[in-house]
Design a protein around this motif. Structure first.
Motif, mmCIF file in Angstrom:
data_model
loop_
_atom_site.group_PDB
_atom_site.id
_atom_site.type_symbol
_atom_site.label_atom_id
_atom_site.label_comp_id
_atom_site.label_asym_id
_atom_site.label_seq_id
_atom_site.Cartn_x
_atom_site.Cartn_y
_atom_site.Cartn_z
ATOM 1 N N LYS A 85 -8.441 -4.992 -0.822
ATOM 2 C CA LYS A 85 -8.491 -4.483 0.545
ATOM 3 C C LYS A 85 -9.347 -5.350 1.460
ATOM 4 N N SER B 24 -6.531 -0.309 -10.215
ATOM 5 C CA SER B 24 -7.729 0.506 -10.429
ATOM 6 C C SER B 24 -8.622 0.439 -9.184
ATOM 7 N N GLU B 25 -9.554 1.352 -9.087
ATOM 8 C CA GLU B 25 -10.435 1.427 -7.921
ATOM 9 C C GLU B 25 -11.231 0.146 -7.674
ATOM 10 N N THR C 211 0.841 -1.192 0.000
ATOM 11 C CA THR C 211 0.000 0.000 0.000
ATOM 12 C C THR C 211 0.877 1.242 0.000
ATOM 13 N N THR C 212 0.392 2.284 -0.673
ATOM 14 C CA THR C 212 1.077 3.562 -0.665
ATOM 15 C C THR C 212 0.617 4.360 0.548
ATOM 16 N N SER D 105 -1.026 7.044 0.563
ATOM 17 C CA SER D 105 -2.383 7.559 0.361
ATOM 18 C C SER D 105 -3.423 6.446 0.329
ATOM 19 N N THR E 227 -8.939 -2.439 -6.325
ATOM 20 C CA THR E 227 -8.468 -2.065 -4.996
ATOM 21 C C THR E 227 -9.464 -2.483 -3.928
ATOM 22 N N LYS E 228 -10.749 -2.321 -4.197
ATOM 23 C CA LYS E 228 -11.776 -2.715 -3.231
ATOM 24 C C LYS E 228 -11.699 -4.204 -2.926
ATOM 25 N N LYS F 99 -3.474 3.719 -1.778
ATOM 26 C CA LYS F 99 -3.614 3.013 -3.043
ATOM 27 C C LYS F 99 -2.797 1.721 -2.982
ATOM 28 N N ILE F 100 -3.085 0.802 -3.892
ATOM 29 C CA ILE F 100 -2.429 -0.502 -3.902
ATOM 30 C C ILE F 100 -1.425 -0.573 -5.045
ATOM 31 N N LYS F 101 -0.165 -0.884 -4.710
ATOM 32 C CA LYS F 101 0.879 -1.064 -5.722
ATOM 33 C C LYS F 101 1.010 -2.552 -6.033
ATOM 34 N N VAL G 127 -0.245 1.086 -10.162
ATOM 35 C CA VAL G 127 -1.279 1.255 -9.145
ATOM 36 C C VAL G 127 -2.553 0.594 -9.656
#
Length: 66
Positions: free
Chosen positions: A59, A51-52, A16-17, A19, A55-56, A21-23, A49
């Motif tokens: 997470k 996409s949204e 995770t960054t 901010s 990422t959901k 976001k997921i790398k 990175v």
């Protein structure tokens, strides 16, 4: 209550960054590289990175972050 477990596969593949976001490493660079163009190989270098929507999903598998 016991702690929730983080998926071991997620621990290995994602970071995770600051901010949130997921790398992740670029896909498609493990084998069969002879077929790939030099442009593809160059552009797939390093990390990206997610996409949204992706990422959901990721997470959910790391309840306490990484």
């Amino acid at each position: 209550m016991p702690k929730m477990k983080t998926k071991a596969s997620v621990k290995k593949r994602f970071k995770t960054t600051a901010s949130g976001k997921i790398k992740v490493a670029q896909a498609g660079k493990r084998h069969m590289m002879i077929k790939r163009s030099n442009k593809f190989i160059r552009n797939a270098r390093g990390t990206m990175v997610l996409s949204e929507p992706d990422t959901k999903i990721v997470k959910k598998f790391m309840p306490y972050g990484l």
